[in-house]
Write a protein that holds these residues in place. Sequence first.
Motif, PDB file in Angstrom:
ATOM      1  N   ILE A 276      -0.705   4.723   0.897  1.00  0.00           N
ATOM      2  CA  ILE A 276      -1.936   5.338   1.268  1.00  0.00           C
ATOM      3  C   ILE A 276      -1.069   6.536   2.243  1.00  0.00           C
ATOM      4  O   ILE A 276      -0.186   6.225   3.270  1.00  0.00           O
ATOM      5  CB  ILE A 276      -3.056   4.885   1.843  1.00  0.00           C
ATOM      6  CG1 ILE A 276      -2.489   4.092   3.026  1.00  0.00           C
ATOM      7  CG2 ILE A 276      -3.889   4.247   0.690  1.00  0.00           C
ATOM      8  CD1 ILE A 276      -3.981   3.532   3.750  1.00  0.00           C
TER       9      ILE A 276
ATOM     10  N   THR B 108      -8.975   1.420   2.479  1.00  0.00           N
ATOM     11  CA  THR B 108      -8.590   0.367   1.470  1.00  0.00           C
ATOM     12  C   THR B 108      -8.383  -1.042   1.869  1.00  0.00           C
ATOM     13  O   THR B 108      -8.347  -1.167   2.948  1.00  0.00           O
ATOM     14  CB  THR B 108      -7.273   0.970   0.812  1.00  0.00           C
ATOM     15  OG1 THR B 108      -6.294   0.428   1.813  1.00  0.00           O
ATOM     16  CG2 THR B 108      -6.831   2.454   0.466  1.00  0.00           C
TER      17      THR B 108
ATOM     18  N   SER C 160       0.819  -1.132   0.061  1.00  0.00           N
ATOM     19  CA  SER C 160      -0.038   0.066   0.051  1.00  0.00           C
ATOM     20  C   SER C 160       0.949   1.287  -0.058  1.00  0.00           C
ATOM     21  O   SER C 160       2.152   1.298   0.221  1.00  0.00           O
ATOM     22  CB  SER C 160      -0.893  -0.004   1.290  1.00  0.00           C
ATOM     23  OG  SER C 160      -1.568   1.234   1.516  1.00  0.00           O
TER      24      SER C 160
ATOM     25  N   SER D 286      -7.454   2.696   6.573  1.00  0.00           N
ATOM     26  CA  SER D 286      -8.290   3.799   6.060  1.00  0.00           C
ATOM     27  C   SER D 286      -9.198   3.312   5.121  1.00  0.00           C
ATOM     28  O   SER D 286     -10.131   2.786   5.483  1.00  0.00           O
ATOM     29  CB  SER D 286      -6.852   4.617   5.291  1.00  0.00           C
ATOM     30  OG  SER D 286      -7.419   5.834   4.898  1.00  0.00           O
TER      31      SER D 286
ATOM     32  N   HIS E 100     -10.463   0.067  -3.187  1.00  0.00           N
ATOM     33  CA  HIS E 100     -11.021   1.187  -2.531  1.00  0.00           C
ATOM     34  C   HIS E 100     -11.618   2.112  -3.496  1.00  0.00           C
ATOM     35  O   HIS E 100     -11.336   2.355  -4.727  1.00  0.00           O
ATOM     36  CB  HIS E 100      -9.878   1.874  -1.679  1.00  0.00           C
ATOM     37  CG  HIS E 100      -8.728   2.543  -2.352  1.00  0.00           C
ATOM     38  ND1 HIS E 100      -7.879   1.675  -3.064  1.00  0.00           N
ATOM     39  CD2 HIS E 100      -8.316   3.817  -2.325  1.00  0.00           C
ATOM     40  CE1 HIS E 100      -6.705   2.552  -3.530  1.00  0.00           C
ATOM     41  NE2 HIS E 100      -7.046   3.868  -3.163  1.00  0.00           N
TER      42      HIS E 100
ATOM     43  N   GLU F 215     -10.479   4.074  -7.264  1.00  0.00           N
ATOM     44  CA  GLU F 215      -9.175   3.872  -6.837  1.00  0.00           C
ATOM     45  C   GLU F 215      -8.574   2.612  -6.508  1.00  0.00           C
ATOM     46  O   GLU F 215      -7.216   2.447  -6.867  1.00  0.00           O
ATOM     47  CB  GLU F 215      -8.953   4.885  -5.562  1.00  0.00           C
ATOM     48  CG  GLU F 215      -9.135   6.364  -5.709  1.00  0.00           C
ATOM     49  CD  GLU F 215     -10.395   6.823  -5.962  1.00  0.00           C
ATOM     50  OE1 GLU F 215     -11.375   6.124  -5.384  1.00  0.00           O
ATOM     51  OE2 GLU F 215     -10.669   7.552  -7.073  1.00  0.00           O
TER      52      GLU F 215
END
Lengths: 133, 279
Positions: free
Chosen positions: B13, B269, B11, B267, B193, B237
């Motif tokens: 993010i 995702t 990830s 978050s 996400h 996304e």
Amino acid sequence: MVWNKHDYDDIPGTYVFDGETAHASYNINKMLFTFNTEDCRDEFEADPAAYCDEFGVEGDFKECVIQKDFLRMLRLGCNIYFMAKMAIPRGTSVQDCGAAMQGITTEEFQAKLLENRVGLEEKLDKVGGYWNG
Amino acid sequence: MAKIIGGLTTSHIPAVGNAIENNLQQEPYWKRFFDGYEPAKEWLKEANPDMIVVVYNDHGLNFFLDKMPTFALGCADIYHNADEGWGLKPQAPFPGDAQFSWHVAESLIDQEFDICTCQEMLVDHGFVNPIRALYGTLKEWPVKTLPVAVNVVQHPVPTAARCLKLGRALGKAIESYPEDMRVVIFGTGGLSHQLQGERAGLINVDFDIECMEKIATEPEWFTQFSNAEIMRKAGTEGIETIMWMVMRGALQDEVKVIHKHYHAPISNTGAGVLVLENQ
């Protein structure tokens, strides 16, 4: 003179940031892009309307920038990543926007996200080979 | 000769950067996510790369919408991180290797991937957070880097099939570099996400796990999906998962799966770590 149709147009509750959207929201995104720089953020803060004028941000776009109506900015086609440069320092997170889009509170939005956690270890064990704590 | 040791996915993010910054890794919300990185960190230490190639997307730091390259390659000796406008603290600059970059650019263009070359390139959280998650927060980075940026922000974005092909060309480009160099590829972003619209908050755990399984062992599987189909299943996304295909294409067809870790939600995702090693 037509915009192409796309096979993503009918995904419910979903707005894909494509050429058509990017074209319509170009000026506002350009203005938001400048917020990477502290001097520009300060200049905007001193006189938001004048700053909008400088970038040709007009009409509905200008109105929602001045009102800090982030949700409406998104609905008008602002790009989420550019919009975040204005919203996050003003205390509105991307999750707050997601929740508002659905008409629920951020706490309810986060609780819905956490539902994905339920039974996760069992699911991964079943597939096999996953690190599981 | 340069050699690709393996690749990993992670990830990228912003929340990961915030969690590291605020030392939240062992807080209940984050613990399982970060603990699952430990085997990947151990593998990376053992792999001891001289160069990491980071496949990521820019989110409006380096590229504005005026000029949006579908694929872009850093061709510099240094890459700076910078203020993104919403509070992440800029990190120490990342060393590059211009000679290696230009070799990769020449090879890719010979292979008909007409990539955009960037002699100045600010790297944003999409590039920085994976490195911080795997190396920690350092004043000097112990490894050289090559940023490969993929447009997943403004459609049309490239297909998963195209990204897999780019990865294959990238693998050839890297392994034809005459200098001895140990290379690891990071595929960043994803998994499912969606940040906006009434469907915001979508995470598709079953699809994420299927993607992880197939991308590890049978990456062609992912190329059956159009971008519209990926977004329908994994959110707007979630399209970032195409960047994993670039990493995967650069590896051998058959790889050893060293580590698999999946967590949701982090978050907004689903987050997946795969560590894949060339044989």
